[in-house]
Motif scaffolding. Structure first.
Motif, PDB file in Angstrom:
ATOM      1  N   GLN A 190      -7.780  -0.033   9.673  1.00 40.58           N
ATOM      2  CA  GLN A 190      -8.860  -0.479   8.859  1.00 40.58           C
ATOM      3  C   GLN A 190      -8.761  -1.534   8.262  1.00 40.58           C
ATOM      4  O   GLN A 190      -9.897  -2.282   8.206  1.00 40.58           O
ATOM      5  N   VAL A 191      -7.691  -2.199   7.739  1.00 38.78           N
ATOM      6  CA  VAL A 191      -7.746  -3.473   7.184  1.00 38.78           C
ATOM      7  C   VAL A 191      -7.934  -4.581   8.129  1.00 38.78           C
ATOM      8  O   VAL A 191      -8.383  -5.640   7.747  1.00 38.78           O
TER       9      VAL A 191
ATOM     10  N   LEU B 148     -10.365   3.638   2.955  1.00 37.03           N
ATOM     11  CA  LEU B 148     -10.725   2.414   2.049  1.00 37.03           C
ATOM     12  C   LEU B 148     -12.243   2.486   2.153  1.00 37.03           C
ATOM     13  O   LEU B 148     -12.971   2.576   2.904  1.00 37.03           O
ATOM     14  N   HIS B 149     -12.743   1.876   0.756  1.00 36.59           N
ATOM     15  CA  HIS B 149     -14.089   1.892   0.664  1.00 36.59           C
ATOM     16  C   HIS B 149     -14.254   0.354   0.249  1.00 36.59           C
ATOM     17  O   HIS B 149     -13.368  -0.526   0.177  1.00 36.59           O
TER      18      HIS B 149
ATOM     19  N   PHE C   1      -3.920   2.710   7.961  1.00 33.74           N
ATOM     20  CA  PHE C   1      -4.339   1.530   6.955  1.00 33.74           C
ATOM     21  C   PHE C   1      -4.618   0.603   7.839  1.00 33.74           C
ATOM     22  O   PHE C   1      -5.360  -0.486   7.591  1.00 33.74           O
TER      23      PHE C   1
ATOM     24  N   HIS D 249     -12.249  -1.390  -2.257  1.00 34.38           N
ATOM     25  CA  HIS D 249     -10.867  -1.731  -1.683  1.00 34.38           C
ATOM     26  C   HIS D 249     -10.822  -3.102  -1.050  1.00 34.38           C
ATOM     27  O   HIS D 249     -10.263  -4.034  -1.083  1.00 34.38           O
ATOM     28  N   ALA D 250     -12.184  -3.304  -0.224  1.00 38.01           N
ATOM     29  CA  ALA D 250     -12.449  -4.359   0.451  1.00 38.01           C
ATOM     30  C   ALA D 250     -12.868  -5.805  -0.381  1.00 38.01           C
ATOM     31  O   ALA D 250     -12.533  -6.745   0.267  1.00 38.01           O
TER      32      ALA D 250
ATOM     33  N   LEU E 258     -15.373   2.022   4.123  1.00 40.27           N
ATOM     34  CA  LEU E 258     -15.300   0.639   5.164  1.00 40.27           C
ATOM     35  C   LEU E 258     -15.572   1.268   6.541  1.00 40.27           C
ATOM     36  O   LEU E 258     -16.408   0.564   7.364  1.00 40.27           O
TER      37      LEU E 258
ATOM     38  N   VAL F 136       0.601  -1.197   0.145  1.00 42.21           N
ATOM     39  CA  VAL F 136      -0.111   0.039  -0.047  1.00 42.21           C
ATOM     40  C   VAL F 136       0.842   1.014   0.163  1.00 42.21           C
ATOM     41  O   VAL F 136       1.862   1.203   0.805  1.00 42.21           O
TER      42      VAL F 136
END
Length: 398
Positions: free
Chosen positions: A108-109, A48-49, A105, A52-53, A240, A41
């Motif tokens: 979120q991930v 992230l939306h 990041f 991306h998910a 997200l 990344v």
């Protein structure tokens, strides 16, 4: 010899656009080898939306089979800037911003990926680039021709438009490709816009005596208004980190012709049921609103609890179908003559004045049901202000 589970096979089939190559992937999965999956990344925009998910959920399916995600923070290459999708050179990013972006990041991930050390590893490409000598860099660059690099579509576009291409941008694909060597990447899951860079990785891996990584590109769907893919700048995304209510409302707003695509890519609804809905819509036996309601529930349940999903559905029905104002709508005190876009930002309905301007231009801001058309509009009276499909405040003039 082991084979991938039917669940993983279904995810691959359902979410992938192209596999380079299918034969290589099949062989590695059947061998029982635990794959190292590169997830690199550029941390300039830690947002992230659901688009991306798609990649994250496919990687999660691999994790559940025991394969490891190597989360690569491009802290060194971020300073250069990936030219993908850009017609101009990107401004320099500070080291502090890079650190903040990387932290966000990972936060979120982790809402999707497993973070157990057995299946999740964090690396930074500054580990090797900050120590790389000029001699080594020149040796690496000697493996790639200028003709290979310059044929990239965004560079060709800049050339046609008479815009500059900076040398640090030109070597970015080489550096991203070399990351695959350093990580000993077996597989990477990407959007098609990254295919050029990751194909460079395959090429370089072979030149360094490694087996080339398999590349899976995933399906890209239009944003919630149709047309272009989801983008924060266009405001056509489902974030997200959006609340359950926000996700539900945005799903209900999509054009009817996106219902089936969204079911296939963004939900875990069984394909048999999706085909039933598709036939029902084609035969006009299922109302698109009912299909969207089922879709919205399925998507929200993927990210939130059953209670939050139920609340989101009830909120939507009460607010948009029964036209009742939400009981928890906040009251905002406004001075007469204050600019609407300023209040949108101040009230928290939007994250910034620029986002407020975008929503107004898109016709997505209303006061008592009347659309605000002028970004310079000011408050003359109180009322109910709505931003987007599901955010409300009560305006009280003082």
């Amino acid at each position: 010899m082991t084979s991938p589970s039917s669940k993983l096979n279904e995810k691959i089939s359902r979410l992938s656009e192209e596999i380079i190559t299918e034969k290589e992937l099949e062989g590695r999965l059947k061998s029982g080898q635990k794959l190292r999956i590169k997830y690199g990344v550029d941390v300039t925009s830690p947002f992230l939306h659901l688009g991306h998910a798609v990649n994250l959920w496919l990687m999660r399916a691999f994790q559940e089979e025991g394969h490891k995600i190597v989360f690569l923070v491009g802290d060194f290459t971020t300073r250069i800037g990936d030219p993908t999708g850009r017609n101009e050179k990107r401004p320099k990013i500070s080291e502090a911003d890079i650190k903040r972006g990387a932290k966000e990041f990972i936060k979120q991930v982790s809402r999707i990926l497993l973070t157990d050390k057995k299946v999740f590893e964090i690396r930074k490409n500054s580990e090797w680039y900050s120590k790389m000598k000029t001699e080594k860099l020149l040796e690496l660059m000697s493996l790639v021709t200028n003709a290979q690099l310059i044929k990239r579509d965004m560079f060709q576009k800049r050339i046609k438009e008479g815009k500059d291409i900076f040398e640090n941008e030109l070597i970015y694909p080489i550096l991203q490709g070399y990351d695959s060597i350093m990580l000993e990447s077996d597989l990477t899951v990407i959007g098609s816009d990254q295919l050029f860079n990751e194909m460079m990785g395959r090429d370089l891996q072979q030149k360094f005596g490694q087996s080339p990584q398999v590349i899976i590109t995933t399906k890209i769907t239009p944003g919630i208004r149709g047309g272009e893919k989801q983008s924060k700048s266009l405001g056509n995304y489902i974030g997200l980190l959006d609340s359950a209510r926000e996700k539900f409302g945005k799903i209900m707003s999509i054009p009817d012709d996106l219902i089936i695509q969204y079911f296939e890519v963004y939900s875990d609804t069984a394909l048999v049921r999706i085909r039933e809905i598709e036939r029902g819509l084609q035969g006009k036996k299922i109302n698109p609103k009912d299909a969207k309601m089922e879709l919205a529930e399925a998507v929200v349940l993927k990210y939130h609890s059953a209670d939050e999903s139920k609340d989101a559905k009830n909120f939507f029905v009460e607010t948009f179908q029964k036209k009742n104002l939400p009981q928890d709508a906040t009251t905002v005190i406004v001075k007469k003559g204050e600019m609407i876009k300023d209040v949108l930002a101040r009230s928290g309905l939007v994250s910034s004045k620029s986002e407020a301007s975008r929503l107004i231009k898109a016709g997505a801001v209303e006061i008592d049901g009347a659309i605000v058309k002028d970004i310079g509009a000011k408050f003359e009276r109180g009322g109910i202000m709505r931003a987007g499909k599901k955010r409300f405040v009560k305006i009280k003039i003082v």
